[in-house]
Design an enzyme around this catalytic site. Structure first.
Site, short mmCIF file in Angstrom:
data_model
loop_
_atom_site.label_atom_id
_atom_site.label_comp_id
_atom_site.label_asym_id
_atom_site.label_seq_id
_atom_site.Cartn_x
_atom_site.Cartn_y
_atom_site.Cartn_z
N GLY A 186 -0.17 5.03 1.99
CA GLY A 186 1.08 4.59 1.41
C GLY A 186 1.68 5.67 0.55
O GLY A 186 1.20 6.81 0.50
N GLY A 187 2.78 5.34 -0.12
CA GLY A 187 3.48 6.32 -0.93
C GLY A 187 2.64 6.83 -2.08
O GLY A 187 2.81 7.96 -2.53
N MET A 188 1.73 6.02 -2.58
CA MET A 188 0.93 6.43 -3.74
C MET A 188 -0.55 6.44 -3.45
O MET A 188 -1.33 6.96 -4.24
CB MET A 188 1.19 5.49 -4.92
CG MET A 188 2.47 5.73 -5.67
SD MET A 188 2.68 4.47 -6.94
CE MET A 188 1.09 4.59 -7.78
N ASP A 219 10.52 -1.96 -6.99
CA ASP A 219 10.52 -1.24 -5.71
C ASP A 219 10.48 -2.22 -4.54
O ASP A 219 9.65 -2.12 -3.65
CB ASP A 219 9.34 -0.28 -5.64
CG ASP A 219 9.53 0.79 -4.55
OD1 ASP A 219 8.53 1.36 -4.11
OD2 ASP A 219 10.68 1.03 -4.14
#
Length: 817
Positions: free
Chosen positions: A41-43, A157
């Site tokens: 994922g993004g993080m 988000d």
């Protein structure tokens, strides 16, 4: 979260640069055994893992930041915030978090494993989802966000990639990686805010204007600053609200904006403000240049609701996600010509000429009448509403009369404890078709009552708000006050006590204005009871007792034509039990029982509820034989009335636990097993089931091979519904430790009891006694007898000496010497 990255092998491709080689199959993250990598994922990187202690599959997110990178520490803090925020949430549309920790310097979050796909992927499936299916999914997303907002959290988000569609049909909001406490400081998320942008007056363009020409960036931002600066802005630009783009404080209305962008895109095929640079997006938002909506299958009311949620100014959006969901929910609306009523407090008491015009425009038969002069009221809005013409809707049609009779029958069945949720929904739908406000208001009230008994407080609140609005439109002040009281109760149950008090103030004023009506006095007493309940929930027990004592004395002295005395005395008894004023509690509840039996006879639901409460008071005061008798009589009435299994599960658990505490395990077994069966049928995965499991585990803690499984199932339920740090987890954890001692595993037992000890509160009640017993017995098993002395002595002083657990504790104390 159940989607594999590499569908060809069980292992992630170690050569792939997109899959960091952090953990392989068989390695551990905390206590969890890694099975495979699910994705990036993004993080973070997502792994599937197994929890050997609780025997369940999990998903684990591990932070994905380079060591030494300027944002690495901030990312770790943000991930920890995600886990802590989610652990506080208990909602079927929010991913459940079980644990937060660190491994090899990286933060991880252990959460519920969900087989399914992201909303982003689900939207691209073939065939495409239908409009009703899309609306249903987004309503569930909205409910998850609303739960977060009620807990004081903002997601920040919201986008399709952060929603999971489970194979079991559940819709779950996840990745609260940039969530924060709503009223917390902005400084921990946003540093060195960009200078406030100059807002140029550009006029209002048509909302339907096609995005044919991008407005110049300098029409909006006079002094560009680097909005992508580390720490300045967090979120996904295409879905971010204007205030989030500009580095301004973001509250729940920012999530509402992002939600509306995502829903608009899903229904219409493109984002409302198109694509482009951040400056261009901001300029389109400021100008209101929303792309034309071309999907004619989407109801107009949905488009209108989404447009409001996309407003530039947060104050022009809906006041909350709940209100937006009410505007979107198709169950609240039939044909496009039906009336939608705003559900805010002001709307309930300030019905305007515009609503009257809307009613007349849809052909509702009505006639305007002017009320008698209203008495003075502290709320100026209520005074203004009193001067407005009211509407009367006489039930003259045959269908209205038929529905009224059916609703009367439904009310009687609910009054007797029958579960009639589906029937209430059918009658509400019929009332909506009829379009008669008084009938619909009554139907909504009864459906809300059925929902409340089913544990659906939020949906019940929504219906009660609508019912109160309809009563106000019809000019029925008595019903309006009644519904406002019920709404306040629903709000308070959800922990929003200040808001509930505001509703009760309005209800009290409305009841005063309806003073000539037959139910006004009874309503004002109900307001007093509701206020006392809020005092009790807020820990103001002395104040609650004083007001209830005053109310009961007044009713005894002046008469009780509305049968309010039993309700006052029931609440007084509960408050006195919490104050440990047991003699007064028993006296109040015996009087409530006497009045109820005289009024309704012995086989009425209120009589059963009063006996049940009396049994609890007697048990708390140590009168166990008398308590057992009241429990058994209450259960007999519940069974005669075929009342819900949730209630019978509670009473059977109490009967079994009381028998077990007296050492009568043979008699305790049957009601405890039946309690678990009732709870599994009527309230699966509920706190009722958790309590029943705990009672059974405690009764059979020494002899039954399933004691550990029972205790750990209760742990899992409470973790899901109450979070990881709730003190109620102490009891099932301690019971699990006791069961592990029977399998000669004191080391694992100690791990459970350490956590239980941290969670257990300091009250001298049964939970702390069980925790103390488990700690002492575990330490003895580990050969640490000196450390066991204090917890064993504490358990000995608190446990019923006839119970099996007390016998076990005494044996350990004697062995210790």
């Amino acid at each position: 979260m159940g989607t594999k990255v590499d569908h060809e092998t069980d292992e992630p491709d170690d050569e792939s640069p997109s899959l960091p080689d952090w953990f392989k199959r068989g390695q551990t993250i905390g206590r969890y055994l890694v099975r495979e990598c699910l994705g990036v994922g993004g993080m973070g990187v997502i792994y599937s893992a197994w929890d050997p202690q609780l025997d369940r599959k999990l998903a684990i997110k591990v932070v994905r930041l380079r060591e030494g990178h300027p944002g690495s520490e901030r990312g770790r803090i943000r991930l920890q915030r995600e886990g802590q925020a989610l652990a506080r949430l208990r909602h079927p549309n929010v991913i459940a978090v079980h644990d937060v920790g660190t491994e090899d310097g990286r933060v991880f979050v252990a959460m519920e494993y969900v087989e399914g796909q992201t909303l982003q992927r689900w939207l691209t499936r073939s065939p495409k989802p239908t409009v009703p299916a899309l609306i249903t999914v987004f309503l569930q997303i909205g409910r998850g966000l609303a739960a977060a907002h009620r807990a004081g959290l903002v997601h920040r988000d919201v986008k399709p990639e952060n929603v999971m569609i489970g194979d079991d049909g559940r819709v779950l909001v996840l990745d609260f990686g940039i969530a924060r406490e709503e009223f917390g400081s902005e400084s921990d998320v946003i540093e060195d805010l960009a200078a406030p942008a100059r807002e140029t007056s550009l006029g209002d363009d048509d909302d339907d204007a096609d995005d044919q020409t991008d407005p110049p960036a300098d029409a909006f931002v006079a002094t560009p600053r680097p909005l992508t600066r580390s720490g300045a802005v967090v979120g996904t630009p295409a879905y971010m609200s204007p205030e989030q783009h500009r580095g301004r404080p973001v509250d729940q209305r920012g999530d509402q904006f992002s939600f509306c962008v995502a829903m608009w895109e899903a229904l219409g095929g493109e984002k409302p403000f198109g694509e482009g640079t951040r400056e261009k997006l901001l300029a389109r938002m400021r100008l209101g240049q929303i792309k034309r909506f071309t999907n004619r299958k989407v109801p107009r009311r949905v488009v209108v609701a989404l447009r409001r949620g996309l407003a530039w100014n947060p104050g022009d959006r809906y006041p909350s996600m709940e209100v937006l969901l009410e505007a979107l929910n198709p169950r609240r609306h039939g044909a496009e010509t039906r009336l939608w009523f705003g559900l805010g407090i002001g709307a309930v008491i300030g019905m305007s000429v515009g609503i009257m015009t809307a009613l007349s425009s849809i052909g509702l038969r009505s006639r305007a009448v002017v009320e008698p002069p209203a008495s003075s009221c502290s709320d100026e809005r209520a005074d203004a509403a009193a001067a407005e013409p009211a509407l009367v809707f006489p039930a003259t049609s045959q269908r209205a009369a038929e529905l009224t009779r059916e609703l009367d029958r439904l009310a009687g069945e609910l009054d007797q404890g029958h579960e009639q949720l589906e029937r209430s929904r059918q009658l509400t739908a019929a009332a909506r078709e009829l379009g008669h406000p008084p009938v619909l208001s009554r139907a909504l009230q009864l459906q809300a009552s059925a929902l409340e008994r089913d544990g659906e407080a939020f949906e019940a609140e929504v219906l009660l708000r609508e019912a109160a609005t309809l009563a106000a439109v019809a000019g029925d002040l008595s019903s309006q006050a009644e519904l406002m009281i019920a709404t306040a109760e629903m709000i308070s149950v959800q922990g929003r006590h200040a808001e509930a008090r505001s509703w009760l103030e309005l209800a009290d004023g409305t009841a005063t204005r309806a003073a000539a009506g037959p139910g006004a006095r009874g309503q004002r007493v109900r307001v007093a009871i509701a206020v006392a309940r809020i005092d009790r929930r807020e820990g103001q027990l002395a104040r609650a007792r004083a007001s209830l004592e005053t109310a009961s004395e007044r009713l005894e002295r002046d008469g009780d034509p509305h049968m309010q005395l039993p309700s006052v005395l029931l609440e007084l008894g509960a408050v006195c039990v919490e104050l440990r004023a047991f003699p007064r509690a028993v006296l109040a509840l015996r009087r409530a029982l006497q009045v109820s039996e005289q009024a309704y006879g012995p086989a009425h639901l209120q009589v059963a509820e009063t006996r049940h409460a009396l049994g609890r008071a007697l048990e708390a005061s140590g009168e166990l034989d008398a308590a057992l008798g009241e429990y058994e009589r209450a259960l007999s009435v519940y069974e005669q009335l075929e009342s819900g299994g949730r209630t019978t599960a509670v009473v059977r658990s109490q009967i079994g636990a009381l028998l077990a505490a007296r050492g009568d395990c043979d008699r305790a077994w049957a009601p405890l097993v039946r309690a678990v069966e009732d709870a599994r049928t009527a309230a699966p995965a509920s706190l009722t089931l958790a309590s029943a499991l705990e009672a059974l585990a405690l009764a059979c803690v020494i002899t039954h091979p399933d004691a550990l499984a029972l205790a750990l199932e209760a742990v899992e339920i409470r973790e899901r519904l109450q979070g990881l740090a709730h003190p109620d987890l102490a009891t099932p954890l301690a019971l699990g430790a006791l069961a592990l001692l029977e399998t000669d595993d004191p080391v694992t037992a100690l791990a459970l009891i350490e956590r239980a000890s941290q969670l257990s509160d300091t009250r001298d009640d049964a939970p702390s006694a069980v925790v103390s017993a488990a700690r002492g017995l575990t330490l003895v098993a580990l050969g640490r007898a000196d450390e066991a002395r204090e917890p064993l002595d504490h358990a000995h002083a608190q446990l019923n000496p006839a119970s099996e657990l007390a016998t076990r504790v005494d044996r350990a104390r004697a062995t210790r010497g």
